[in-house]
Write an enzyme that holds these catalytic residues in place. Structure first.
Site, PDB file in Angstrom:
ATOM      1  N   TYR A  53       0.837  -1.207   0.000  1.00 31.73           N
ATOM      2  CA  TYR A  53       0.000   0.000   0.000  1.00 31.73           C
ATOM      3  C   TYR A  53       0.877   1.264   0.000  1.00 31.73           C
ATOM      4  CZ  TYR A  53      -3.295   3.541   1.615  1.00 31.73           C
ATOM      5  OH  TYR A  53      -4.053   4.680   1.729  1.00 31.73           O
ATOM      6  N   LYS A  55       1.105   4.509  -2.786  1.00 29.08           N
ATOM      7  CA  LYS A  55       0.897   5.936  -2.504  1.00 29.08           C
ATOM      8  C   LYS A  55       2.174   6.745  -2.775  1.00 29.08           C
ATOM      9  CE  LYS A  55      -3.465   5.866  -1.376  1.00 29.08           C
ATOM     10  NZ  LYS A  55      -4.483   6.499  -2.232  1.00 29.08           N
TER      11      LYS A  55
HETATM   12  N1  LIG Z   1      -8.791   5.503   5.899  1.00 29.33           N
HETATM   13  C1  LIG Z   1      -7.502   5.729   6.014  1.00 29.33           C
HETATM   14  O1  LIG Z   1      -6.918   5.441   7.074  1.00 29.33           O
HETATM   15  C2  LIG Z   1      -6.736   6.379   4.885  1.00 29.33           C
HETATM   16  C3  LIG Z   1      -5.540   7.019   5.214  1.00 29.33           C
HETATM   17  C4  LIG Z   1      -4.817   7.656   4.200  1.00 29.33           C
HETATM   18  C5  LIG Z   1      -5.270   7.644   2.903  1.00 29.33           C
HETATM   19  N2  LIG Z   1      -6.441   6.993   2.605  1.00 29.33           N
HETATM   20  C6  LIG Z   1      -6.872   7.039   1.213  1.00 29.33           C
HETATM   21  O2  LIG Z   1      -8.040   7.818   1.145  1.00 29.33           O
HETATM   22  C7  LIG Z   1      -8.854   7.403   0.050  1.00 29.33           C
HETATM   23  C8  LIG Z   1     -10.266   7.160   0.558  1.00 29.33           C
HETATM   24  O3  LIG Z   1     -10.216   6.186   1.578  1.00 29.33           O
HETATM   25  P1  LIG Z   1     -11.359   6.049   2.708  1.00 29.33           P
HETATM   26  O4  LIG Z   1     -10.668   5.974   4.013  1.00 29.33           O
HETATM   27  O5  LIG Z   1     -12.427   7.036   2.505  1.00 29.33           O
HETATM   28  O6  LIG Z   1     -11.833   4.550   2.396  1.00 29.33           O
HETATM   29  P2  LIG Z   1     -13.236   3.969   1.875  1.00 29.33           P
HETATM   30  O7  LIG Z   1     -14.324   4.411   2.782  1.00 29.33           O
HETATM   31  O8  LIG Z   1     -12.976   2.499   1.695  1.00 29.33           O
HETATM   32  O9  LIG Z   1     -13.410   4.685   0.464  1.00 29.33           O
HETATM   33  C9  LIG Z   1     -12.704   4.274  -0.668  1.00 29.33           C
HETATM   34  C10 LIG Z   1     -13.553   4.535  -1.869  1.00 29.33           C
HETATM   35  O10 LIG Z   1     -12.844   4.085  -3.047  1.00 29.33           O
HETATM   36  C11 LIG Z   1     -13.770   3.399  -3.856  1.00 29.33           C
HETATM   37  N3  LIG Z   1     -13.166   2.472  -4.796  1.00 29.33           N
HETATM   38  C12 LIG Z   1     -12.460   1.355  -4.565  1.00 29.33           C
HETATM   39  N4  LIG Z   1     -12.118   0.764  -5.714  1.00 29.33           N
HETATM   40  C13 LIG Z   1     -12.624   1.545  -6.709  1.00 29.33           C
HETATM   41  C14 LIG Z   1     -12.610   1.482  -8.119  1.00 29.33           C
HETATM   42  N5  LIG Z   1     -12.002   0.478  -8.782  1.00 29.33           N
HETATM   43  N6  LIG Z   1     -13.234   2.459  -8.829  1.00 29.33           N
HETATM   44  C15 LIG Z   1     -13.872   3.486  -8.193  1.00 29.33           C
HETATM   45  N7  LIG Z   1     -13.940   3.586  -6.857  1.00 29.33           N
HETATM   46  C16 LIG Z   1     -13.312   2.618  -6.131  1.00 29.33           C
HETATM   47  C17 LIG Z   1     -14.669   2.671  -2.874  1.00 29.33           C
HETATM   48  O11 LIG Z   1     -15.845   2.327  -3.543  1.00 29.33           O
HETATM   49  P3  LIG Z   1     -16.636   0.935  -3.346  1.00 29.33           P
HETATM   50  O12 LIG Z   1     -17.566   1.204  -2.204  1.00 29.33           O
HETATM   51  O13 LIG Z   1     -17.302   0.755  -4.645  1.00 29.33           O
HETATM   52  O14 LIG Z   1     -15.599  -0.116  -3.048  1.00 29.33           O
HETATM   53  C18 LIG Z   1     -14.867   3.759  -1.822  1.00 29.33           C
HETATM   54  O15 LIG Z   1     -15.895   4.646  -2.205  1.00 29.33           O
HETATM   55  C19 LIG Z   1      -8.158   6.173  -0.537  1.00 29.33           C
HETATM   56  O16 LIG Z   1      -7.401   6.563  -1.663  1.00 29.33           O
HETATM   57  C20 LIG Z   1      -7.246   5.719   0.577  1.00 29.33           C
HETATM   58  O17 LIG Z   1      -6.139   5.020   0.091  1.00 29.33           O
HETATM   59  C21 LIG Z   1      -7.193   6.377   3.560  1.00 29.33           C
END
Ligand SMILES: NC(=O)c1ccc[n+]([C@@H]2O[C@H](COP(=O)([O-])OP(=O)(O)OC[C@H]3O[C@@H](n4cnc5c(N)ncnc54)[C@H](OP(=O)(O)O)[C@@H]3O)[C@@H](O)[C@H]2O)c1
Length: 251
Positions: free
Chosen positions: A140, A144
């Site tokens: 992961y 990033k």
């Molecule tokens: N949560 C953390 O701790 C964290 C920390 C740093 C960065 N991030 C980053 O922040 C971003 C959002 O994460 P989040 O925490 O909000 O997680 P999340 O609630 O799991 O949201 C991720 C979103 O990405 C969508 N997604 C996954 N695969 C996809 C695809 N092939 N095409 C279009 N959409 C897709 C998911 O949709 P589905 O519902 O359809 O799967 C979901 O809406 C991500 O890039 C993640 O890497 C997260």
């Protein structure tokens, strides 16, 4: 009225960011793999659209249907919590397909329209894992770090056309669907050889006292889009800010 397209808005940071821009008067194209009106306000400025960032035809269709864009947020992403020997390469490839190539493909699709319009802003959601080494996150973190390098190089070639690129680096947000989705889509079969390392890793990751809220990310994206003096890398959340300070990236 300014118009923004955001990927991955079914939950978490993407949804919070979409609602934030809607509240501030923007027209919002909230894209997700399986659109559902559940929990969204009925607002003529909000359009829910189907978009999977790994499907080239779907990307082209969504960008054409969206019309001129002032901003794009590449937020769609998936995590993987595992040691490398437990991470199947096909899953690592699928993760890069979403987190890295999905970001590149979306960016590539919107740039001609932004160039023709004389400018735009593209915000890529990276992670604070690129500010420090954390255990059991090698695949992961690599995805990033690739997003960071992609964004910072592309910013140079996009600038002459008035297109700005920015990175938002969220910290850890246990309250989004991220952890659940990571396990569901990327698995979490830990090899016996690494069981105790994994237990220690989980303790380390859960011990971080400060956390990121979806609203922290929405605010950082807002700043990235609306403030053309915003720095390239914007940490989001108290934990990310602490890491950025330690890395000399924030005051
Ligand atoms: N949560 C953390 O701790 C964290 C920390 C740093 C960065 N991030 C980053 O922040 C971003 C959002 O994460 P989040 O925490 O909000 O997680 P999340 O609630 O799991 O949201 C991720 C979103 O990405 C969508 N997604 C996954 N695969 C996809 C695809 N092939 N095409 C279009 N959409 C897709 C998911 O949709 P589905 O519902 O359809 O799967 C979901 O809406 C991500 O890039 C993640 O890497 C997260």
């Amino acid at each position: 009225m300014p118009r923004i397209l955001i990927t991955g808005t079914s939950s978490g940071f993407g949804r919070a960011t979409a609602l934030h821009f809607l509240d501030r008067g923007w027209e919002v194209l909230a894209t997700m793999r399986s659109p559902s009106a559940d929990g969204w306000p009925a607002d003529p400025r909000l359009r829910l659209m189907a978009l999977d960032v790994t499907e080239p035809d779907g990307i082209a269709a969504a960008v054409a249907a969206a019309g001129p864009l002032d901003a794009l947020v590449n937020n769609a992403g998936v995590g993987m919590l595992n040691v490398l020997e437990g991470a199947e390469i096909d899953r690592a490839r699928a993760l890069f397909d979403i987190n890295v190539l999905g970001t590149m493909a979306m960016t590539r699709a919107v740039m001609p329209g932004m160039r023709a319009a004389g400018g735009g802003v593209i915000v890529n959601i990276s992670s604070a894992v690129t500010l420090t080494a954390l255990p059991a996150l090698s695949v992961y973190s690599a995805s990033k770090a690739a997003v960071n390098a992609f964004t910072e190089s592309l910013a140079l070639e996009a600038a002459p056309f008035g297109i700005r690129l920015r990175l938002v680096l969220p910290g850890s947000a246990p309250d989004t669907a991220f952890g659940r989705n990571a396990v569901a889509r990327m698995g979490m079969e830990i090899p016996e050889s690494h069981a105790s390392f994994m237990q220690d890793s989980l303790r380390t990751l859960r011990a971080a006292p400060e956390r990121t809220l979806p609203q922290d990310v929405a605010l950082a994206v807002w700043r990235a889009v609306t403030d053309d003096r915003a720095p390239m890398r914007l940490p989001a959340g108290a934990d990310a800010l602490a890491l950025a300070r330690a890395a000399g990236l924030a005051a």
